[in-house]
Design a protein around this motif. Structure first.
Motif, PDB file in Angstrom:
ATOM      1  N   ILE A 116       5.950 -24.543   4.042  1.00  0.00           N
ATOM      2  CA  ILE A 116       6.518 -25.486   5.018  1.00  0.00           C
ATOM      3  C   ILE A 116       5.631 -25.569   6.259  1.00  0.00           C
ATOM      4  O   ILE A 116       5.387 -26.656   6.796  1.00  0.00           O
ATOM      5  CB  ILE A 116       7.961 -25.078   5.382  1.00  0.00           C
ATOM      6  CG1 ILE A 116       8.887 -25.308   4.187  1.00  0.00           C
ATOM      7  CG2 ILE A 116       8.460 -25.852   6.595  1.00  0.00           C
ATOM      8  CD1 ILE A 116      10.295 -24.759   4.363  1.00  0.00           C
ATOM      9  N   GLU A 117       5.118 -24.433   6.723  1.00  0.00           N
ATOM     10  CA  GLU A 117       4.248 -24.429   7.894  1.00  0.00           C
ATOM     11  C   GLU A 117       2.948 -25.180   7.614  1.00  0.00           C
ATOM     12  O   GLU A 117       2.469 -25.945   8.453  1.00  0.00           O
ATOM     13  CB  GLU A 117       3.950 -22.995   8.339  1.00  0.00           C
ATOM     14  CG  GLU A 117       3.289 -22.970   9.697  1.00  0.00           C
ATOM     15  CD  GLU A 117       3.371 -21.608  10.361  1.00  0.00           C
ATOM     16  OE1 GLU A 117       2.418 -21.291  11.080  1.00  0.00           O
ATOM     17  OE2 GLU A 117       4.367 -20.905  10.164  1.00  0.00           O
ATOM     18  N   PHE A 118       2.368 -24.978   6.423  1.00  0.00           N
ATOM     19  CA  PHE A 118       1.160 -25.729   6.051  1.00  0.00           C
ATOM     20  C   PHE A 118       1.440 -27.228   6.022  1.00  0.00           C
ATOM     21  O   PHE A 118       0.635 -28.036   6.488  1.00  0.00           O
ATOM     22  CB  PHE A 118       0.626 -25.262   4.699  1.00  0.00           C
ATOM     23  CG  PHE A 118      -0.011 -23.898   4.721  1.00  0.00           C
ATOM     24  CD1 PHE A 118      -0.877 -23.508   5.733  1.00  0.00           C
ATOM     25  CD2 PHE A 118       0.258 -22.984   3.704  1.00  0.00           C
ATOM     26  CE1 PHE A 118      -1.463 -22.252   5.749  1.00  0.00           C
ATOM     27  CE2 PHE A 118      -0.327 -21.725   3.716  1.00  0.00           C
ATOM     28  CZ  PHE A 118      -1.184 -21.349   4.739  1.00  0.00           C
ATOM     29  N   GLN A 119       2.598 -27.615   5.476  1.00  0.00           N
ATOM     30  CA  GLN A 119       2.959 -29.028   5.416  1.00  0.00           C
ATOM     31  C   GLN A 119       3.162 -29.602   6.820  1.00  0.00           C
ATOM     32  O   GLN A 119       2.767 -30.729   7.108  1.00  0.00           O
ATOM     33  CB  GLN A 119       4.216 -29.221   4.556  1.00  0.00           C
ATOM     34  CG  GLN A 119       3.975 -29.015   3.081  1.00  0.00           C
ATOM     35  CD  GLN A 119       5.243 -29.143   2.259  1.00  0.00           C
ATOM     36  OE1 GLN A 119       6.343 -29.116   2.802  1.00  0.00           O
ATOM     37  NE2 GLN A 119       5.071 -29.278   0.947  1.00  0.00           N
ATOM     38  N   ARG A 120       3.804 -28.803   7.715  1.00  0.00           N
ATOM     39  CA  ARG A 120       4.008 -29.251   9.089  1.00  0.00           C
ATOM     40  C   ARG A 120       2.668 -29.485   9.783  1.00  0.00           C
ATOM     41  O   ARG A 120       2.457 -30.501  10.462  1.00  0.00           O
ATOM     42  CB  ARG A 120       4.833 -28.227   9.865  1.00  0.00           C
ATOM     43  CG  ARG A 120       5.153 -28.656  11.305  1.00  0.00           C
ATOM     44  CD  ARG A 120       5.912 -27.587  12.073  1.00  0.00           C
ATOM     45  NE  ARG A 120       5.217 -26.315  12.144  1.00  0.00           N
ATOM     46  CZ  ARG A 120       4.271 -26.001  13.045  1.00  0.00           C
ATOM     47  NH1 ARG A 120       3.890 -26.898  13.925  1.00  0.00           N
ATOM     48  NH2 ARG A 120       3.706 -24.819  13.049  1.00  0.00           N
ATOM     49  N   GLU A 121       1.728 -28.550   9.609  1.00  0.00           N
ATOM     50  CA  GLU A 121       0.399 -28.699  10.208  1.00  0.00           C
ATOM     51  C   GLU A 121      -0.332 -29.907   9.633  1.00  0.00           C
ATOM     52  O   GLU A 121      -1.001 -30.647  10.359  1.00  0.00           O
ATOM     53  CB  GLU A 121      -0.418 -27.426  10.004  1.00  0.00           C
ATOM     54  CG  GLU A 121       0.049 -26.269  10.859  1.00  0.00           C
ATOM     55  CD  GLU A 121      -0.683 -24.973  10.554  1.00  0.00           C
ATOM     56  OE1 GLU A 121      -1.626 -24.985   9.720  1.00  0.00           O
ATOM     57  OE2 GLU A 121      -0.332 -23.943  11.154  1.00  0.00           O
ATOM     58  N   ALA A 122      -0.175 -30.132   8.304  1.00  0.00           N
ATOM     59  CA  ALA A 122      -0.818 -31.294   7.684  1.00  0.00           C
ATOM     60  C   ALA A 122      -0.230 -32.587   8.243  1.00  0.00           C
ATOM     61  O   ALA A 122      -0.969 -33.556   8.512  1.00  0.00           O
ATOM     62  CB  ALA A 122      -0.646 -31.233   6.168  1.00  0.00           C
ATOM     63  N   LEU A 123       1.084 -32.617   8.473  1.00  0.00           N
ATOM     64  CA  LEU A 123       1.717 -33.805   9.064  1.00  0.00           C
ATOM     65  C   LEU A 123       1.255 -34.020  10.509  1.00  0.00           C
ATOM     66  O   LEU A 123       1.009 -35.155  10.926  1.00  0.00           O
ATOM     67  CB  LEU A 123       3.242 -33.673   9.007  1.00  0.00           C
ATOM     68  CG  LEU A 123       3.885 -33.894   7.638  1.00  0.00           C
ATOM     69  CD1 LEU A 123       5.370 -33.539   7.689  1.00  0.00           C
ATOM     70  CD2 LEU A 123       3.704 -35.325   7.189  1.00  0.00           C
TER      71      LEU A 123
END
Length: 166
Positions: free
Chosen positions: A26-33
């Protein structure tokens, strides 16, 4: 009971690892967003900048820029000449060529008279300005001034004769 506590502990550790993995994802996805959002904003701003530059350059071409740069260079040269003339010491260390000075004075006077005659022919009603009127002085000042003018007139006539032979 101890065996069950050990099994529960392993199960909790496994769940903890899964939750930790899920949180990392989830943190990786948040950073990607966030990166995608930042890239979108950057691209929008680059588009605005491109449009602004295009609008600014619509009224400009290389000839206008070149002409403007030449005007700036000419004004800078003029400013340098003025600065140089102002900063030169007057009468210290420079030789004064009186003949050249008188020749230049005669040339300027003749040019002014010539231009005045042209103006008078173009505009017959042209009146002399108050600057050209003779000021009122005392008789002693006038005698001294007339004597000085006669000497200067003799010098000017001599200079005109010399300039006419060239």
């Amino acid at each position: 009971a101890a065996l069950q506590a050990l099994k529960r502990k392993k199960r909790y550790e496994k769940q903890l690892a899964q939750i930790d993995g899920t949180l990392s994802t989830i943190e990786f996805q948040r950073e990607a967003l966030e990166n995608a959002n930042t890239n979108t904003e950057v691209l929008k701003n680059m588009g605005f900048a491109a449009k602004a530059m295009k609008a600014a350059h619509d009224n400009m071409d290389i000839d206008k820029v070149d002409e403007l740069m030449q005007d700036i260079a000419e004004q800078q040269e003029l400013a340098d000449e003025i600065s140089t003339a102002i900063s030169k010491p007057v009468g210290f260390g420079e030789e004064f060529d009186e003949v050249c000075f008188k020749f230049a004075a005669v040339y300027i006077i003749k040019s002014l008279n010539h231009y005045h005659r042209i103006l008078e022919s173009l505009c017959p009603t042209l009146q002399r300005s108050p600057l050209h009127q003779i000021p009122q002085h005392s008789s002693s000042t006038l005698k001294h001034t007339k004597k000085k003018e006669e000497e200067e007139d003799d010098d000017m006539k001599e200079l005109e004769a010399w300039a006419g032979t060239m």
